[in-house]
Enzyme design. Structure first.
Site, PDB file in Angstrom:
ATOM      1  CG  ASP A  84      -2.023   0.938   1.346  1.00 10.63           C
ATOM      2  OD1 ASP A  84      -2.347   1.435   0.333  1.00 10.63           O
ATOM      3  OD2 ASP A  84      -2.337   1.345   2.334  1.00 10.63           O
ATOM      4  CG  ASP A 105       1.471   7.319  -3.319  1.00 13.54           C
ATOM      5  OD1 ASP A 105       1.133   8.168  -4.313  1.00 13.54           O
ATOM      6  OD2 ASP A 105       0.970   7.453  -2.177  1.00 13.54           O
ATOM      7  CG  ASN A 229      -7.181   1.077  -0.461  1.00  9.81           C
ATOM      8  OD1 ASN A 229      -8.040   0.195  -1.308  1.00  9.81           O
ATOM      9  ND2 ASN A 229      -6.033   1.481  -0.742  1.00  9.81           N
ATOM     10  CB  THR A 232      -8.913   4.754  10.272  1.00  7.52           C
ATOM     11  OG1 THR A 232      -7.632   5.191   9.261  1.00  7.52           O
ATOM     12  CG2 THR A 232      -8.931   5.325  11.520  1.00  7.52           C
TER      13      THR A 232
HETATM   14  P1  13P Z   1      -8.316   4.761   6.143  1.00  2.37           P
HETATM   15  O1  13P Z   1      -7.440   4.438   6.977  1.00  2.37           O
HETATM   16  O2  13P Z   1      -9.100   5.996   6.064  1.00  2.37           O
HETATM   17  O3  13P Z   1      -9.591   3.575   6.061  1.00  2.37           O
HETATM   18  O4  13P Z   1      -7.788   4.266   4.430  1.00  2.37           O
HETATM   19  C1  13P Z   1      -7.030   3.423   4.150  1.00  2.37           C
HETATM   20  C2  13P Z   1      -6.431   3.266   2.761  1.00  2.37           C
HETATM   21  O5  13P Z   1      -6.900   4.118   1.973  1.00  2.37           O
HETATM   22  C3  13P Z   1      -5.093   2.696   2.978  1.00  2.37           C
HETATM   23  O6  13P Z   1      -4.456   3.064   1.707  1.00  2.37           O
END
Ligand code: 13P
Length: 287
Positions: A84, A105, A229, A232
């Site tokens: 990620d 990214d 995605n 959190t």
């Molecule tokens: P959140 O932590 O806002 O759910 O985002 C996750 C994310 O986009 C990981 O790349």
């Protein structure tokens, strides 16, 4: 079954649903997400940020854990192990470690630089049969106490990157990582519409899945988002469940201090949250 995300992305885009990427932090997270995907007969993407990779003793440790767990739990649904928000060096480290999918990214780089590095990685991923996610237009969020509202990507830049042959494209549409501020204006569907018109069939990725109202998520999926995605939100439910266990004094009773008991409510809470998201994204039964 560990696979690249290519086929699951194409099927999701064609079927107008989205595959969830759930970020992992440790063994409990990984086990909870894999078991839920299997129970829901849903494809799934395990996201690993560079920070989480480092925390888990490096990408090789992560890949070994995920491969072994996938096998020992008898997981039959397609699972992609995905980097990620990878840096250029991080992408090569994950490729070497045996990840099946990477995100480069380059959104913080000058566009030319993002383009050149993404071009190179498209070729490498293609040769190795891996999926590649690219990003255009940075995604907002909290950084050093400053909360950005979420940038919107330029559809022309999106098309240029999509045409390189990436598997999926993350493009800012006002989305933000972490909890959304009270005054967040919501996703920019005009931007999403313009991006979709520019990139055609390219599966789009919605980052910052935590806290976006369900109706907006559904609308984004209807308009071409094929991967959402979430990070959190799993952390928050884990925190809440663990807090409730401790505040109820259960860690003080009998063998309540045993980590297998102490971490169980958080583990179960992640399972519930992942299932809820898979239902919302429409990926249940699509494995
Ligand atoms: P959140 O932590 O806002 O759910 O985002 C996750 C994310 O986009 C990981 O790349």
């Amino acid at each position: 079954m560990l696979v690249s995300a290519k086929e699951m992305m194409q099927k999701a885009a064609a079927g107008h649903y989205a595959v969830g990427q759930f970020n992992i932090n440790n063994l409990e997270w990984t086990k909870a997400i894999l078991l839920t995907a299997e129970e829901c007969k849903s494809p799934v993407i395990l996201g690993v940020s560079e920070g989480a990779g480092k925390y888990m003793c490096g990408f090789e440790t992560v890949a070994a854990m995920v491969k072994a767990m996938d096998k020992s739990l008898g997981i039959t649904v397609p699972v992609a192990l995905h980097l990620d928000h990878g840096t250029y060096d991080g992408c090569y480290k994950c490729i070497k470690a045996g990840f099946t999918s990477i995100m480069f990214d380059g959104s913080s780089l000058a566009f030319e630089d993002n383009l050149n590095k993404t071009t190179e990685l498209v070729h490498v991923a293609e040769q190795l049969g891996l999926s590649l996610e690219a990003e255009v237009g940075s995604i907002g969020g909290e950084e050093d106490g400053v909360v950005g509202m979420g940038e919107c990507a330029d559809p022309k830049e999106c098309k240029t990157i999509a045409d390189l042959g990436v598997t999926m494209l993350a493009a800012g549409i006002g989305n933000i990582h972490g909890v959304y501020p009270e005054n967040w204006p919501g996703l920019s569907f005009e931007t999403l519409e313009a991006i979709k018109a520019a990139v055609g069939d390219m599966p789009l990725v919605l980052h910052g899945g935590t806290g976006i109202p369900d109706e907006q998520v559904k609308k984004a999926i209807d308009m071409g988002v094929a991967k959402v995605n979430v990070n959190t939100e799993c952390q928050l439910v884990f925190r809440d469940a663990t807090r409730a266990y401790v505040e109820a004094g259960k860690d003080q009773q009998g063998k309540g201090f045993d980590p297998r008991k102490l971490l169980a409510p958080g583990f179960e809470a992640i399972k519930v949250k992942v299932k809820e998201k898979m239902e919302l994204f429409g990926s249940v039964g699509k494995a």
